[in-house]
Design a protein around this motif. Structure first.
Motif, PDB file in Angstrom:
ATOM      1  N   GLY A 182      -5.938   1.306   0.903  1.00 59.83           N
ATOM      2  CA  GLY A 182      -5.356   0.888  -0.376  1.00 59.83           C
ATOM      3  C   GLY A 182      -5.226   2.035  -1.360  1.00 59.83           C
ATOM      4  O   GLY A 182      -4.304   2.070  -2.173  1.00 59.83           O
ATOM      5  N   GLY A 183      -6.134   3.005  -1.261  1.00 65.78           N
ATOM      6  CA  GLY A 183      -6.141   4.120  -2.206  1.00 65.78           C
ATOM      7  C   GLY A 183      -4.934   5.027  -2.036  1.00 65.78           C
ATOM      8  O   GLY A 183      -4.418   5.596  -2.995  1.00 65.78           O
ATOM      9  N   LEU A 184      -4.461   5.161  -0.797  1.00 63.69           N
ATOM     10  CA  LEU A 184      -3.336   6.064  -0.548  1.00 63.69           C
ATOM     11  C   LEU A 184      -2.040   5.452  -1.072  1.00 63.69           C
ATOM     12  O   LEU A 184      -1.166   6.155  -1.572  1.00 63.69           O
ATOM     13  N   GLU A 185      -1.951   4.123  -0.957  1.00 66.44           N
ATOM     14  CA  GLU A 185      -0.791   3.449  -1.511  1.00 66.44           C
ATOM     15  C   GLU A 185      -0.808   3.589  -3.040  1.00 66.44           C
ATOM     16  O   GLU A 185       0.207   3.931  -3.655  1.00 66.44           O
ATOM     17  N   ALA A 186      -1.992   3.387  -3.630  1.00 67.33           N
ATOM     18  CA  ALA A 186      -2.126   3.529  -5.090  1.00 67.33           C
ATOM     19  C   ALA A 186      -1.792   4.962  -5.521  1.00 67.33           C
ATOM     20  O   ALA A 186      -1.226   5.183  -6.588  1.00 67.33           O
ATOM     21  N   TRP A 187      -2.131   5.923  -4.679  1.00 71.67           N
ATOM     22  CA  TRP A 187      -1.882   7.340  -4.997  1.00 71.67           C
ATOM     23  C   TRP A 187      -0.385   7.632  -5.121  1.00 71.67           C
ATOM     24  O   TRP A 187       0.017   8.551  -5.834  1.00 71.67           O
ATOM     25  N   CYS A 202      -0.899  -7.110  -3.570  1.00 70.28           N
ATOM     26  CA  CYS A 202      -1.801  -8.266  -3.653  1.00 70.28           C
ATOM     27  C   CYS A 202      -2.768  -8.302  -2.483  1.00 70.28           C
ATOM     28  O   CYS A 202      -2.894  -9.322  -1.785  1.00 70.28           O
ATOM     29  N   ILE A 203      -3.378  -7.184  -2.204  1.00 68.01           N
ATOM     30  CA  ILE A 203      -4.339  -7.110  -1.114  1.00 68.01           C
ATOM     31  C   ILE A 203      -5.440  -6.170  -1.577  1.00 68.01           C
ATOM     32  O   ILE A 203      -5.222  -5.334  -2.458  1.00 68.01           O
ATOM     33  N   THR A 204      -6.639  -6.305  -0.984  1.00 72.26           N
ATOM     34  CA  THR A 204      -7.755  -5.440  -1.388  1.00 72.26           C
ATOM     35  C   THR A 204      -8.175  -4.575  -0.192  1.00 72.26           C
ATOM     36  O   THR A 204      -7.882  -4.921   0.960  1.00 72.26           O
ATOM     37  N   PRO A 205      -8.881  -3.474  -0.458  1.00 70.02           N
ATOM     38  CA  PRO A 205      -9.398  -2.663   0.647  1.00 70.02           C
ATOM     39  C   PRO A 205     -10.216  -3.500   1.636  1.00 70.02           C
ATOM     40  O   PRO A 205     -10.093  -3.322   2.857  1.00 70.02           O
ATOM     41  N   ARG A 206     -11.016  -4.420   1.113  1.00 69.36           N
ATOM     42  CA  ARG A 206     -11.838  -5.255   2.008  1.00 69.36           C
ATOM     43  C   ARG A 206     -10.937  -6.031   2.979  1.00 69.36           C
ATOM     44  O   ARG A 206     -11.218  -6.124   4.183  1.00 69.36           O
ATOM     45  N   GLU A 207      -9.833  -6.587   2.453  1.00 65.57           N
ATOM     46  CA  GLU A 207      -8.937  -7.376   3.305  1.00 65.57           C
ATOM     47  C   GLU A 207      -8.233  -6.484   4.336  1.00 65.57           C
ATOM     48  O   GLU A 207      -7.977  -6.911   5.465  1.00 65.57           O
ATOM     49  N   VAL A 219      -7.989   3.344  -5.705  1.00 65.39           N
ATOM     50  CA  VAL A 219      -8.821   2.144  -5.808  1.00 65.39           C
ATOM     51  C   VAL A 219     -10.272   2.618  -5.854  1.00 65.39           C
ATOM     52  O   VAL A 219     -10.587   3.700  -5.360  1.00 65.39           O
ATOM     53  N   HIS A 220     -11.141   1.831  -6.452  1.00 61.32           N
ATOM     54  CA  HIS A 220     -12.512   2.300  -6.662  1.00 61.32           C
ATOM     55  C   HIS A 220     -13.568   1.375  -6.084  1.00 61.32           C
ATOM     56  O   HIS A 220     -14.748   1.694  -6.106  1.00 61.32           O
ATOM     57  N   SER A 221     -13.141   0.209  -5.600  1.00 63.54           N
ATOM     58  CA  SER A 221     -14.118  -0.652  -4.924  1.00 63.54           C
ATOM     59  C   SER A 221     -13.402  -1.423  -3.838  1.00 63.54           C
ATOM     60  O   SER A 221     -12.166  -1.447  -3.780  1.00 63.54           O
ATOM     61  N   LEU A 222     -14.167  -2.068  -2.985  1.00 66.36           N
ATOM     62  CA  LEU A 222     -13.579  -2.820  -1.873  1.00 66.36           C
ATOM     63  C   LEU A 222     -12.745  -4.000  -2.371  1.00 66.36           C
ATOM     64  O   LEU A 222     -11.959  -4.553  -1.618  1.00 66.36           O
ATOM     65  N   ASP A 223     -12.957  -4.389  -3.627  1.00 66.22           N
ATOM     66  CA  ASP A 223     -12.254  -5.578  -4.123  1.00 66.22           C
ATOM     67  C   ASP A 223     -11.210  -5.275  -5.184  1.00 66.22           C
ATOM     68  O   ASP A 223     -10.690  -6.188  -5.823  1.00 66.22           O
ATOM     69  N   ASP A 224     -10.874  -3.989  -5.355  1.00 62.47           N
ATOM     70  CA  ASP A 224      -9.753  -3.644  -6.241  1.00 62.47           C
ATOM     71  C   ASP A 224      -8.447  -4.131  -5.634  1.00 62.47           C
ATOM     72  O   ASP A 224      -8.308  -4.211  -4.410  1.00 62.47           O
ATOM     73  N   GLN A 225      -7.484  -4.429  -6.487  1.00 61.71           N
ATOM     74  CA  GLN A 225      -6.166  -4.807  -5.978  1.00 61.71           C
ATOM     75  C   GLN A 225      -5.340  -3.555  -5.692  1.00 61.71           C
ATOM     76  O   GLN A 225      -5.335  -2.624  -6.499  1.00 61.71           O
ATOM     77  N   VAL A 226      -4.663  -3.559  -4.562  1.00 60.92           N
ATOM     78  CA  VAL A 226      -3.741  -2.470  -4.248  1.00 60.92           C
ATOM     79  C   VAL A 226      -2.433  -2.766  -4.961  1.00 60.92           C
ATOM     80  O   VAL A 226      -1.896  -3.872  -4.806  1.00 60.92           O
ATOM     81  N   PRO A 227      -1.905  -1.805  -5.752  1.00 61.56           N
ATOM     82  CA  PRO A 227      -0.697  -2.087  -6.528  1.00 61.56           C
ATOM     83  C   PRO A 227       0.439  -2.603  -5.644  1.00 61.56           C
ATOM     84  O   PRO A 227       0.644  -2.089  -4.543  1.00 61.56           O
TER      85      PRO A 227
END
Ligand SMILES: [Zn+2]
Length: 563
Positions: free
Chosen positions: A185-190, A207-212, A196-204
């Motif tokens: 998720g962090g690379l997409e946000a980049w 509508c998905i989180t790193p955990r998912e 993203v900073h936690s497993l439950d942040d939303q990926v821009p």
């Protein structure tokens, strides 16, 4: 065609052989029960150690980021070069050696199989060109799928089975070996300058989180019956306090593990085992990670050991590399691979006298020594991120000898020394455990059936080291051990003697292994998807796959999926 290795002291953990004096017979590139002793070529391994060839589960040796690193760092070339010989080609590079030199240097240390862990699917062709160009070793590559748009969309819509069929298509199309997830998720946000900073942040936008993403791809991995687990570079890598994220990442797939197979591999764990709120309060989180791993069987790790040297950091974790650039002010490359992933490169020097670097050095070794079961943690430097792979003999000495650790500890930053757990750890690995953390464990975690052991039917990939375990105490004579592992007495690849006394005797091609995943029904490729291929990528759907004839020496491994 026949070879007999006589009287060596054999360490073959997968076969349960622990330092027995025995002969190893080879015919047509495979280990066999016996050969005709009069006709076979014989190697006298008396007083030497015989192990399966080394296996490296995680080393960046090929592809666009590695090559960009080479372009970025001429200074890495001219200080370290190899002359051509009658057998070998010339080459350059301390931390990012050229392709031929990479193969030679691994082979000299007795390594025969290496895994390139970071392949943007769109750049698979380049990666395979360089892998084909890397001799002496078998190799494979992991496509980056944690931020791949179709994967994110399928997972968001909870279409796990369709996602799995799509990943099967990607695996065959990129000639990949395992699912790689980097800062999910962090690379997409980049792509938008964020993270993203936690497993439950939303990926821009998704509508998905790193955990998912992690859980979804873990389930996909199981549906496809892939030989390795998901291979994960955690969120928040390289940030103080990130050991919590590492623990949460391991825990988030615990319920998805089966009894006989782990569910997740956390790679270069040292970089994900940091305590503290900032760099001033930075500290080791190795004990907490080790406690968790000691109590759970669904996780494997590799070390990501730091070496005090000049090196080049490179990962698909674009935001992390940007942070490192800010911290060091060194030259920097940022690269966005269309809609698939990002990447960054920053030269770096780990200094003994730096509190943070010395603590990182300690964390890697603490992890390897505090995790009781050597089948759960493997020796790597995340080459070249923690240091070049040529430092492996040094790490072996640290793992086998408290004296070796103390000799280095004496010379590091004094605050790091006083806080390091190393002075309280007496454990010293034996040769059997070294054989696990450098080959057997890695081969097993990768699901490589014919690698990492010397049982009948295995590939005849063998390393012989000139150190006598009956007369050499590695705890005291660690320098002799280091020397032996630096220059193998013999390296045998596919039944051929390729190295003797650390010199390359002959050039052999290594195979590129990839998963030919056969799903019960093919991935749905609709007109709509073809249209989106045209919109998302500069390469059309039809041109996206790497065809098999593109690989110099292709070794497909058939996998039957359950979907
Ligand atoms: Zn890596």
């Amino acid at each position: 065609m026949e070879l007999l290795i006589k009287n060596g002291v054999v360490y073959d953990p997968i076969s349960g052989v622990n330092g027995e004096k025995m002969d190893i017979a080879v015919r047509d590139g495979k280990i066999v029960e016996r050969v005709n002793e009069r006709k076979a070529r014989k190697i006298d391994a008396s007083g030497m150690i015989v192990m399966p060839g080394g296996v490296d589960i995680h080393c960046h040796i090929a592809g666009s980021e590695v090559n960009t690193g080479r372009l970025l760092r001429p200074e890495d070339h001219f200080r370290d070069f190899e002359r051509k010989t009658s057998v070998t080609r010339s080459g350059v590079g301390h931390s990012i050696p050229s392709t031929f030199t990479t193969g030679y240097r691994y082979s000299r240390m007795g390594y025969t199989t290496i895994m390139n862990p970071s392949m943007p699917p769109l750049e698979a062709k380049h990666t395979h060109e360089e892998l084909s160009d890397t001799p002496m070793v078998d190799k494979a590559s992991y496509p980056l799928l944690g931020d791949w748009w179709f994967v994110l969309e399928y997972l968001r819509n909870n279409e796990i089975e369709e996602c799995a069929r799509h990943v099967a298509w990607i695996m065959a199309s990129t000639k990949g070996y395992a699912i790689k997830i980097v800062n999910p998720g962090g690379l997409e946000a980049w792509g938008f300058g964020g993270n993203v900073h936690s497993l439950d942040d939303q990926v821009p936008n998704f509508c998905i989180t790193p955990r998912e993403i992690i859980r979804g791809l873990c389930r996909v991995n199981r549906l496809l019956n892939l030989p390795h687990t998901i291979h994960v570079h955690t969120n928040n890598l390289g940030q103080p306090g990130n050991y919590v994220t590492a623990l949460e990442t391991m825990e988030c797939v615990r319920d998805l593990a089966s009894d006989d197979k782990p569910a997740i591999h956390i790679t270069h764990c040292q970089f994900s085992a940091f305590k503290g709120d900032d760099w001033r309060t930075f500290a080791s989180g190795a004990e907490d990670i080790a406690d968790y791993v000691n109590c759970h069987s669904h996780v494997t790790l590799d070390m990501g050991q730091v070496i005090f040297t000049d090196t080049t950091t490179m990962t698909a974790d674009g935001p992390f590399q940007f942070g490192l650039y800010g911290l060091t002010g060194n030259k920097w490359v940022n690269h966005d691979v269309e809609t698939e992933t990002s990447a960054g490169i920053v030269p770096f020097r780990y200094r003994r006298k730096s509190y943070v670097h010395a603590t990182q050095w300690s964390i890697g070794l603490e992890l390897a020594l505090l995790i009781v079961d050597p089948w759960k943690i493997f020796m790597t430097t995340d080459h070249p991120n923690g240091g070049p792979f040529t430092s492996y003999p040094r790490i072996i000495a640290w793992l086998m000898s408290k004296k070796a650790r103390e000799a280095t500890l004496k010379r590091v930053n004094s605050r790091a020394r006083s806080r390091s757990l190393l002075s309280s750890i007496d454990r010293e690995l034996g040769f059997y455990e070294i054989a696990i953390v450098t080959r057997a464990g890695q081969a097993r975690a990768l699901g490589l059936k014919s690698k990492g052991h010397l049982g009948v039917g295995a590939d005849a990939d063998i390393a012989i080291y000139n150190v006598n375990p009956e007369t050499t105490d590695p705890s005291r004579k660690y320098k002799a051990v280091r020397k032996a592992f630096k220059r193998a007495a013999y390296t045998i690849k596919g039944g051929k003697v390729v190295v003797k006394d650390g010199e390359i005797l002959r050039h052999v091609e290594g195979a590129t292994m990839w998963l030919d995943v056969q799903s019960l029904e093919p991935a749905k490729i609709t007109d709509e998807m073809r249209r989106r291929f045209r919109t998302y990528w500069t390469v059309e759907y039809e041109n996206y796959p790497v065809t098999e004839n593109y690989l110099e020496f292709s070794k497909p491994i058939p996998v039957r999926a359950s979907v």
